[in-house]
Design a protein around this motif. Sequence first.
Motif, mmCIF file in Angstrom:
data_model
loop_
_atom_site.group_PDB
_atom_site.id
_atom_site.type_symbol
_atom_site.label_atom_id
_atom_site.label_comp_id
_atom_site.label_asym_id
_atom_site.label_seq_id
_atom_site.Cartn_x
_atom_site.Cartn_y
_atom_site.Cartn_z
ATOM 1 N N MET B 1 1.091 -1.681 -0.200
ATOM 2 C CA MET B 1 0.308 -0.192 -0.156
ATOM 3 C C MET B 1 1.312 1.648 -0.028
ATOM 4 O O MET B 1 1.742 1.459 1.243
ATOM 5 N N VAL B 89 -3.039 7.351 -8.191
ATOM 6 C CA VAL B 89 -3.809 5.901 -7.888
ATOM 7 C C VAL B 89 -4.461 5.496 -8.786
ATOM 8 O O VAL B 89 -4.685 4.205 -9.030
ATOM 9 N N GLY B 92 -2.798 2.646 -10.382
ATOM 10 C CA GLY B 92 -2.699 1.541 -9.443
ATOM 11 C C GLY B 92 -1.190 1.405 -9.129
ATOM 12 O O GLY B 92 -0.785 0.358 -8.510
ATOM 13 N N ASP B 95 -1.474 4.191 -3.453
ATOM 14 C CA ASP B 95 -3.567 3.349 -3.058
ATOM 15 C C ASP B 95 -3.866 4.580 -2.441
ATOM 16 O O ASP B 95 -5.360 4.662 -1.948
ATOM 17 N N GLY B 289 -11.361 5.997 -4.359
ATOM 18 C CA GLY B 289 -10.071 5.598 -4.092
ATOM 19 C C GLY B 289 -9.858 6.525 -2.594
ATOM 20 O O GLY B 289 -11.428 6.826 -1.893
ATOM 21 N N ALA B 314 -6.760 3.292 3.846
ATOM 22 C CA ALA B 314 -6.750 1.867 2.025
ATOM 23 C C ALA B 314 -6.873 0.488 2.078
ATOM 24 O O ALA B 314 -7.258 0.090 1.993
#
Lengths: 345, 345
Positions: B1, B89, B92, B95, B289, B314
Amino acid sequence: MRVAVDAMGGDNAPVIEVEGAVVAAREYGIPITLVGDTDRLSQELAKHNVQGLDISIHHASEVVGMHDAASDAVRRKKDSSIRVAYELVKDGVADAVVSAGNSGATMAAGMFVLKRIKGIERPAIAQIFPTLRGKTLVLDVGGNVDCKPIHLVQFAIMGEVYARHVMGVERPKIGLLSNGEEDSKGNELTRDTNAILKDISFDYRGYVEGRDIFYGMVDVVVCDGFVGNVVLKLSEGLAEAIGKMLKEEIVKSVVSKLGYLLVRKAFKSFKKKVDYAEYGGAPLLGINGVAMICHGGSNVKAIKNAIHFAHEYARKGVNQRLVEKLENDFVAYMQRDGVKEVAAG
Amino acid sequence: MRVAVDAMGGDNAPVIEVEGAVVAAREYGIPITLVGDTDRLSQELAKHNVQGLDISIHHASEVVGMHDAASDAVRRKKDSSIRVAYELVKDGVADAVVSAGNSGATMAAGMFVLKRIKGIERPAIAQIFPTLRGKTLVLDVGGNVDCKPIHLVQFAIMGEVYARHVMGVERPKIGLLSNGEEDSKGNELTRDTNAILKDISFDYRGYVEGRDIFYGMVDVVVCDGFVGNVVLKLSEGLAEAIGKMLKEEIVKSVVSKLGYLLVRKAFKSFKKKVDYAEYGGAPLLGINGVAMICHGGSNVKAIKNAIHFAHEYARKGVNQRLVEKLENDFVAYMQRDGVKEVAAG
C-alpha cells in the motif's frame, strides 16, 4: 418606563425573577410589574426589602411550561403570565417584557399580542456574543428556519438599528455568515441576500466566517435561525467542554492544582467576560414592543441585566428608529426592478 | 500500500510535506511517493536520512495555488501535483493521496480523476472533532451547500462506514445536526432527512444539537456543507479566542503568571488532546479511492498522521465496505414507495 417581568416562566421561577426585579429596581430605579400568581409572588416579594421601590404585582393564573408547544399554549392559555405581560404593554401599562420562560412561547406571544412591526415579516431573536474586541450581535438564533433573502435582509436592518441605538456602536459593521469570504461562496440563500445587502445603505462588510464571530470582525452577524441556533449551542457546548477538559488535566497533578490556585483569579475575570448573565437576555426584534428573552436557567444577575437592557431599549425608542430606517432605506429599495423577486427567494 | 503525497500544495511546501513523509515512512514503514518538482524534492529529501525507507519521487511540473478556482485549475493544470497524485492511484501505482493544498482542488481532482463511488452523488469531507468522550466525525465540512435529503443520507452512510472501519467504533451512533432535539424541530432539509435516516439499518439517534458535538453524544454528526463549514470554523475560532482571552487575563498579574508556570503542563496536555495535528487530515469520502485533505498550514506531525490514516483507510478496504453497505441497506430502501420523492427534496 415600566418593565413587566414574566415571573413564572424560568426554571427557578419565581424566586430568581423576583430577586432580579428587586435588584434592578434598587440599582437602576426601574419601575417593575411582576406578572404571575399573586399569592406566590407576594410571598416571595415579602422576603426582600422593597421600601422605596416601585414594584407591583399583576395577577396571571396560568403558566406556559418549558415543554408546551409554543403557539398552541399561547392561544390556549389566555391568562398565562407571558401573555398577560404582553397585554400590559399593549394596554400602555408597561413598556417592555422580560421572560426566562419558554422562548418559543415568548416569541409567539409577542407576535400574537403586539403584532409585528410593519415591514418585518419575521421577528428574530438576537444574541450577544463576547468577542476579542467587545461584543457581536448574532441574529436570528430563534428558530426562523427556511428563510428567504428578504427575511435575512430584515434581520440585518434590525440588528443594525439595535447595535447602533442600544449597544451604542456608532456605525455598526454588518456581516453575513457564510462558508467563505469570497462572493462565490455561500448557498443560494446567502448569495441572493448578499447581493441585496450590498445595496442597502449601511456598513455592510459582506460574508464573514464562523471564526470571525469571536474575533469581533463585525458588530452584527446575520444568519437564518437554523444556523444561528447551531452557532449558539455549539459555542456554549464548546466553551463548557474546553473548561471541563482543562480541569481534567489540571486535577491530574498536585503541582498544577497548586498553580490553579494562583491563576484562579484570571480564570474568574475571564469567566465574567464571557458570562451570559452580563448580557442579561436576547432581544426579540421586530414586534411592536420590547421584549428580552432570558435563558431558562438565568441567575439573578441575568434577570437584573435583562430588565436594565429592556428598559434602555424601550427608553431609547429603538422600534421607532427601526420603523424610520425601514421606511427610508428599505421600502424604496424594495421597489426597484427585480429586487422583490430575488428577495422572495 | 503506497501513499502518494502531493508535496507542492501546502503553505510551507515542500519542506513540511517531505519531512512528514520521511517521518511516516520511518515510523510506520509506509511506502511513499512524493509528487512535485523533481529537482526541488530531491534537494529537500537530501536533507534527511532516508536510508532503508521506501520513498520515491514522481515529477509534476505544475501546482494548484490556494487561490486558484478549484475545478477550473484541475482541468487546466493537467500536470499539477494534486492531479498527478490521483493519476498514480488510478494507474495502480499508489493506493491513497495526501494533500495539504487547495482543499477545493483536492476534492475536485479526486472526483475528476477517480470518479465517484456508484451510489454516491456528492463526495464529502469529514472532520474529526475532539470531544469529552473521544472523537466525533462531522460531515460534510467541505462545501456541499444546498443539499437534498439524499445527499445527507449518503453522508450518514459514508460516515458510519468510516467510523466503524477506520476509527474502530464497533456500532457507530449517528446524529443529524439540528436546532433542537424534537422531531418537530429542524428545517425542511433535516426533517425529510430525519424521516429517511430512521429507516436505514444503523444506529441512528435522531437530531443532535450544536452542544452535543463536543459532548460526544454520537460518533458521526451529519449536516450540509454550509452548516458544517460554519461549525468547523466557529470551533477553531472560539477555541483560539478562549485561549487568547485567558492569556490576556493571566499576564495581568505576577501571581497568575507564576501560577501559569505550574499549570502549563496541564495546558499542554489539553492542547495535545485537541490538536488537529493528532488527526492528520480530513478524509474525502465518496470517491473511488482514498484521499486525506490536510490543513494548508499543517505541521510535520499532521502530515505524518494523515499519511498514516490514509494508509489505514486504504489497507482496510473501506471503500469496498461502503459499496457493500450501499448495496445492502440503501439501494433496496430507496426503491420503496415514495422514498425517492422525499429524498430528492
